[in-house]
Design an enzyme around this catalytic site. Structure first.
Site, mmCIF file in Angstrom:
data_model
loop_
_atom_site.group_PDB
_atom_site.id
_atom_site.type_symbol
_atom_site.label_atom_id
_atom_site.label_comp_id
_atom_site.label_asym_id
_atom_site.label_seq_id
_atom_site.Cartn_x
_atom_site.Cartn_y
_atom_site.Cartn_z
ATOM 1 N N CYS A 82 0.843 -1.202 0.000
ATOM 2 C CA CYS A 82 0.000 0.000 0.000
ATOM 3 C C CYS A 82 0.882 1.257 0.000
ATOM 4 O O CYS A 82 1.647 1.467 -0.929
ATOM 5 C CB CYS A 82 -1.012 -0.025 1.127
ATOM 6 S SG CYS A 82 -2.357 1.172 0.864
ATOM 7 N N HIS A 191 -3.832 -4.587 -0.446
ATOM 8 C CA HIS A 191 -3.434 -5.223 0.808
ATOM 9 C C HIS A 191 -3.557 -6.744 0.684
ATOM 10 O O HIS A 191 -4.655 -7.282 0.799
ATOM 11 C CB HIS A 191 -4.325 -4.747 1.959
ATOM 12 C CG HIS A 191 -4.068 -3.352 2.401
ATOM 13 N ND1 HIS A 191 -3.114 -3.040 3.348
ATOM 14 C CD2 HIS A 191 -4.624 -2.182 2.025
ATOM 15 C CE1 HIS A 191 -3.096 -1.734 3.536
ATOM 16 N NE2 HIS A 191 -4.007 -1.184 2.749
ATOM 17 N N GLU A 193 -2.725 -8.892 2.861
ATOM 18 C CA GLU A 193 -3.140 -9.426 4.160
ATOM 19 C C GLU A 193 -4.642 -9.284 4.390
ATOM 20 O O GLU A 193 -5.186 -9.896 5.317
ATOM 21 C CB GLU A 193 -2.353 -8.748 5.285
ATOM 22 C CG GLU A 193 -2.791 -7.337 5.648
ATOM 23 C CD GLU A 193 -2.269 -6.264 4.729
ATOM 24 O OE1 GLU A 193 -2.439 -5.072 5.057
ATOM 25 O OE2 GLU A 193 -1.684 -6.596 3.668
#
Length: 211
Positions: A82, A191, A193
């Site tokens: 990011c 992202h 994650e």
């Protein structure tokens, strides 16, 4: 033995989710702001949320730009996520303020040309040929949340042995970089994650590449 990954803690936030996702991907993870620990790890992850200028200020407070540069000079892997991708570029412009970045890639981070920002939600990507990060997941969606991006790729590539593989995405008619793989330096605007199974697979691909 699991590869050792350092997640750089420079006050950016959103760190624990990155640590947990990398652990699930098979890494031995250390959350650290220590220069030597970050320098010595098998892989370094540079996360980032919020304003470009604030992230650069935090990064400099822990000599993060130096550790990134030292690692890359030695061919040691770095992954930006990011704003952690954005600060790898030369310049960021937000609200009329221009902030120097790490300068690992030429180019400018600027506001996405869309009527509604942030770009928030799931989106497909146009995966670069020969990608390692997206191996087996080139048709998946990934989770984005950002108002700024890199809309032009400006790196000249004199070294054919280390090509830049640039993955793109589009939102509201604008096109911008979604991910880059360039030798030891990789980054994603989205992202991983927070991107479910597809993001987990991408992190596994990166962690596996460290072995």
């Amino acid at each position: 033995m699991a590869p050792g990954v350092a997640v750089l803690d420079y006050g950016s936030g959103n760190l624990r989710s990155a640590v947990r996702a990398l652990e699930r991907a098979g890494a031995d993870v250390t959350l650290t702001s220590d220069f030597d620990t970050a320098l010595g790890a098998d892989g370094l992850v540079v996360p980032g949320v919020g304003a470009y200028a604030a992230c650069m200020q935090g990064l400099r407070s822990v000599r993060g730009e130096w550790v990134i540069g030292r690692r890359l000079a030695g061919g040691r892997p770095v992954l930006g996520i990011c704003v952690g991708m954005q600060i790898l570029f030369e310049t960021g412009i937000e609200h009329g303020v221009t902030t120097p970045g790490c300068g690992e890639w030429p180019g400018t981070v600027e506001r996405i040309e869309a009527d509604i920002v942030p770009h928030m939600g799931w989106n497909t990507v146009d995966v670069a040929d020969g990608s390692t990060l997206f191996d087996g997941i080139d048709d998946e969606r990934f989770y984005f949340v950002h108002s700024y991006g890199v809309r032009r790729w400006e790196l000249e590539e004199p070294n054919p042995a280390m090509p830049a593989r640039v993955t793109w995405t589009s939102y509201a008619g604008d096109r911008f970089v979604a991910a880059v793989e360039n030798g030891p330096l990789s980054a994603t605007q989205f992202h991983p994650e927070k991107s479910g199974d597809a993001g987990a697979a991408l992190l596994r691909n990166w962690v596996t590449s460290l072995s």
